[in-house]
Design an enzyme around this catalytic site. Structure first.
Site, PDB file in Angstrom:
ATOM      1  N   HIS A 105       4.830   0.258   0.931  1.00 35.81           N
ATOM      2  CA  HIS A 105       5.404  -0.422   1.895  1.00 35.81           C
ATOM      3  C   HIS A 105       4.033  -1.556   2.271  1.00 35.81           C
ATOM      4  CE1 HIS A 105       2.380   2.628   3.449  1.00 35.81           C
ATOM      5  NE2 HIS A 105       2.062   1.879   4.463  1.00 35.81           N
ATOM      6  N   HIS A 136       0.383   5.649   1.246  1.00 38.34           N
ATOM      7  CA  HIS A 136      -0.480   6.581   1.852  1.00 38.34           C
ATOM      8  C   HIS A 136       0.305   8.145   1.032  1.00 38.34           C
ATOM      9  CE1 HIS A 136      -1.434   3.703   4.627  1.00 38.34           C
ATOM     10  NE2 HIS A 136      -0.198   3.832   5.266  1.00 38.34           N
ATOM     11  N   GLN A 185       0.839  -1.201   0.007  1.00 34.29           N
ATOM     12  CA  GLN A 185      -0.038  -0.009  -0.075  1.00 34.29           C
ATOM     13  C   GLN A 185       0.834   1.296  -0.304  1.00 34.29           C
ATOM     14  OE1 GLN A 185      -1.259   0.175   4.724  1.00 34.29           O
ATOM     15  NE2 GLN A 185      -2.012  -1.831   3.333  1.00 34.29           N
ATOM     16  N   GLU A 227       4.097   8.089   8.934  1.00 37.63           N
ATOM     17  CA  GLU A 227       3.754   7.136  10.063  1.00 37.63           C
ATOM     18  C   GLU A 227       5.348   6.735  10.341  1.00 37.63           C
ATOM     19  OE1 GLU A 227       1.102   4.629   8.498  1.00 37.63           O
ATOM     20  OE2 GLU A 227       2.726   3.035   7.795  1.00 37.63           O
ATOM     21  N   ARG A 282      -4.534   0.645  -1.565  1.00 41.87           N
ATOM     22  CA  ARG A 282      -3.965  -0.719  -1.701  1.00 41.87           C
ATOM     23  C   ARG A 282      -3.692  -0.985  -3.147  1.00 41.87           C
ATOM     24  NH1 ARG A 282      -8.504  -3.322  -0.105  1.00 41.87           N
ATOM     25  NH2 ARG A 282      -8.056  -3.207   1.886  1.00 41.87           N
TER      26      ARG A 282
END
Length: 333
Positions: free
Chosen positions: A173, A98, A96, A115, A193
């Site tokens: 990642h 972000h 996936q 993150e 995804r």
């Protein structure tokens, strides 16, 4: 504002097909009938467990009380700034990506999703997929998805307990099996995804491919050695200092004082997540709150000073929002 106090959060367990029934390394008192992939600790819908505010979700408290909860460092004082959760992968997660802040705002979202992953436990051979292999282009990766071999183009790295990994927005990642991760991220659940090993789940190729970055600052963080605090037996380990969050590890054997104001002079909410042992979070004039393995305690920014008193000893992460603009952290693969 004087009515605020340290908030013990109710963990929200999220079933996922790649999760596990055995969470005893973190939650020894829980039993599950379906595979759990994530335990959300500070999501918008996560609720307070203790005191007069019990049952209130974080989003409601932030909407009503703003910077008294979130602090002066929060970009939006009425949104809780950081989402923390445990991840329990027993199988590979989908591949996936972000969006970063810039890409998110182009489609009307308030912010992206950068993150970091603290490796709380890792079995021998545990790996994560982080970024594309050197020289791989977005077009080559798209073709590999069509050929059902996208994982071959990921940069797979071994992970070990105690490591911190930075995952900048735009990084392709995934997590492999065999680790338990504490994730600290911007408060966003925007996930595209890209590839799921043939599992029958929806992919988001158009949106996901558009936000991929071929070169990213992601990787294992380079950090100084742990240090003792003020001549005590207590130990502090800086794990990551990044534009959106600062995360430190503390191992306490005696009481330790903390502040919600950092060196910049600005306040931030403090989020404590225990990975081992237990202790009390104390604020003068307030009821103490027990912090035990798997728990999260949110210390509102307005409380100014607090202390953690270990019961024998405690090991916990402390996450906050930096009061000044920090550069991307130094990393290595």
């Amino acid at each position: 504002m004087n009515d605020l106090y340290p908030l013990l959060m109710v963990p929200a367990f999220d079933p996922r097909p790649w999760g596990t029934l055995d969470l005893t390394q973190v939650y020894s008192n829980y039993r599950f009938q379906e595979k759990i992939g994530e335990s959300w600790l500070t999501g918008d819908k996560c609720k307070v467990a203790n005191g007069p505010l019990a049952g209130k979700p974080l989003a409601e408290l932030c909407s009503q009380l703003g910077a008294a909860v979130t602090g002066e460092s929060a970009v939006d004082p009425h949104q809780f700034p950081l989402l923390l959760k445990f991840l329990f992968p027993e199988e590979k997660l989908s591949v996936q990506v972000h969006p970063d802040d810039e890409a998110a705002r182009k489609v009307g979202l308030p912010n992206g999703k950068t993150e970091c992953w603290y490796v709380a436990h890792a079995k021998p051979g545990a790996q994560v997929g982080l970024g594309l292999k050197s020289g791989v282009t977005r077009e080559q990766f798209e073709q590999s998805i069509k050929e059902n071999r996208a994982e071959e183009l990921l940069n797979w790295i071994n992970v070990f307990a105690g490591e911190m990994i930075y995952v900048a927005g735009g990084t392709v990642h995934t997590l492999g099996a065999g680790s338990i991760i504490v994730e600290t991220q911007q408060q966003s659940d925007t996930t595209y995804r890209l590839y799921d090993y043939g599992r029958p789940r929806e992919l988001h190729l158009k949106d996901g491919l558009s936000v991929i970055k071929e070169k990213v600052p992601s990787g294992k963080t380079l950090r100084p050695a742990p240090s003792l605090l003020n001549g005590s037996k207590n130990q502090r380990s800086p794990l990551i200092a990044a534009p959106n969050f600062v995360v430190e590890m503390f191992e306490l054997k005696e009481p330790q004082n903390f502040e919600t104001r950092d060196a910049s002079g600005k306040t931030s909410v403090q989020i404590l997540v225990a990975t081992e042992g237990c202790g009390l979070v104390e604020v003068d004039g307030k009821d103490p709150v027990m912090l035990a393995r798997g728990d999260a305690v949110v210390v509102p920014a307005t409380l100014d000073k607090f202390r953690v008193r270990p019961q024998w000893d405690i090991k916990f992460l402390k996450s906050s929002v930096p009061g000044m603009r920090l550069p991307e952290p130094e990393t290595r693969m």
